[in-house]
Design a protein around this motif. Structure first.
Motif, mmCIF file in Angstrom:
data_model
loop_
_atom_site.group_PDB
_atom_site.id
_atom_site.type_symbol
_atom_site.label_atom_id
_atom_site.label_comp_id
_atom_site.label_asym_id
_atom_site.label_seq_id
_atom_site.Cartn_x
_atom_site.Cartn_y
_atom_site.Cartn_z
ATOM 1 N N GLN A 39 0.824 -1.196 0.000
ATOM 2 C CA GLN A 39 0.000 0.000 0.000
ATOM 3 C C GLN A 39 0.861 1.251 0.000
ATOM 4 N N ARG A 40 0.288 2.313 -0.506
ATOM 5 C CA ARG A 40 0.929 3.628 -0.461
ATOM 6 C C ARG A 40 -0.006 4.523 0.359
ATOM 7 N N ILE A 41 0.456 4.934 1.529
ATOM 8 C CA ILE A 41 -0.340 5.760 2.431
ATOM 9 C C ILE A 41 -0.011 7.222 2.140
ATOM 10 N N PHE A 42 -0.947 7.941 1.557
ATOM 11 C CA PHE A 42 -0.768 9.368 1.269
ATOM 12 C C PHE A 42 -1.163 10.155 2.512
ATOM 13 N N TYR A 43 -0.223 10.942 3.049
ATOM 14 C CA TYR A 43 -0.492 11.650 4.295
ATOM 15 C C TYR A 43 -0.397 13.170 4.202
ATOM 16 N N PRO A 77 -5.836 6.728 1.706
ATOM 17 C CA PRO A 77 -5.923 8.184 1.809
ATOM 18 C C PRO A 77 -6.056 8.675 3.257
ATOM 19 N N VAL A 78 -4.970 9.194 3.793
ATOM 20 C CA VAL A 78 -4.998 9.845 5.101
ATOM 21 C C VAL A 78 -5.053 11.360 4.904
ATOM 22 N N CYS A 79 -4.396 11.838 3.879
ATOM 23 C CA CYS A 79 -4.376 13.262 3.535
ATOM 24 C C CYS A 79 -5.785 13.737 3.163
ATOM 25 N N PRO A 99 -8.233 4.014 5.629
ATOM 26 C CA PRO A 99 -7.218 4.050 6.684
ATOM 27 C C PRO A 99 -7.726 3.362 7.956
ATOM 28 N N THR A 100 -6.845 2.635 8.595
ATOM 29 C CA THR A 100 -7.168 1.933 9.837
ATOM 30 C C THR A 100 -6.281 2.478 10.955
ATOM 31 N N HIS A 103 -2.719 1.727 10.181
ATOM 32 C CA HIS A 103 -2.076 2.645 9.231
ATOM 33 C C HIS A 103 -1.595 3.901 9.958
ATOM 34 N N LEU A 104 -2.443 4.440 10.805
ATOM 35 C CA LEU A 104 -2.083 5.671 11.513
ATOM 36 C C LEU A 104 -0.926 5.442 12.473
ATOM 37 N N GLU A 105 -0.909 4.297 13.118
ATOM 38 C CA GLU A 105 0.212 3.969 14.007
ATOM 39 C C GLU A 105 1.503 3.804 13.203
ATOM 40 N N TYR A 106 1.402 3.134 12.064
ATOM 41 C CA TYR A 106 2.570 2.983 11.189
ATOM 42 C C TYR A 106 3.108 4.353 10.774
ATOM 43 N N LEU A 107 2.213 5.258 10.368
ATOM 44 C CA LEU A 107 2.650 6.609 9.977
ATOM 45 C C LEU A 107 3.324 7.328 11.126
ATOM 46 N N LYS A 108 2.724 7.240 12.299
ATOM 47 C CA LYS A 108 3.287 7.921 13.465
ATOM 48 C C LYS A 108 4.728 7.447 13.705
ATOM 49 N N THR A 109 4.936 6.150 13.607
ATOM 50 C CA THR A 109 6.267 5.583 13.813
ATOM 51 C C THR A 109 7.210 5.938 12.650
#
Length: 117
Positions: A39-43, A77-79, A99-100, A103-109
């Motif tokens: 996946q590609r998480i856009f933030y 899509p987080v952005c 987003p789950t 996903h948000l925890e992964y981004l934070k880290t």
């Protein structure tokens, strides 16, 4: 309008809008694999204020999402801009994952500066 191009800067994990060779906008992401589903998480998506109102963010999103799909990655899509863009472009729905908390925890880290890690 000046000469505008969009490129994928893989090393910086972002798609960039350039005007006369200068970065004036970006769609930043983190790549994530939750066990078999890359996946590609856009933030974060932004266009410099002086270039606003020219449709550049939409062009950037289209290029970024098309390339993401063509690479076989799911769009997360987080952005807020990418989320809104997707509501107007249902053709990406089959390639989008909501987003789950994971996903948000992964981004934070992933976004913690190396100095703090």
């Amino acid at each position: 309008m000046t000469d505008v191009t969009i490129r994928h800067n893989v090393d910086r994990e972002r798609f960039e809008v350039l005007a006369d060779g200068r970065v004036i906008g970006k769609a930043a992401y983190k790549t994530h694999d939750d066990g078999g589903s890359p996946q590609r998480i856009f933030y974060h998506t932004v266009i410099n204020e002086e270039y606003g109102g020219q449709g550049l963010a939409g062009r950037l999103a289209e290029v970024a999402l098309n390339e993401t799909v063509s690479e076989g990655l799911r769009i997360v899509p987080v952005c807020p801009f990418i989320k809104k863009f997707l509501t107007k472009h249902p053709e990406y729905a089959a390639n989008t994952a909501a987003p789950t908390p994971a996903h948000l925890e992964y981004l934070k880290t992933a976004l913690v500066p190396a100095a703090r890690a």
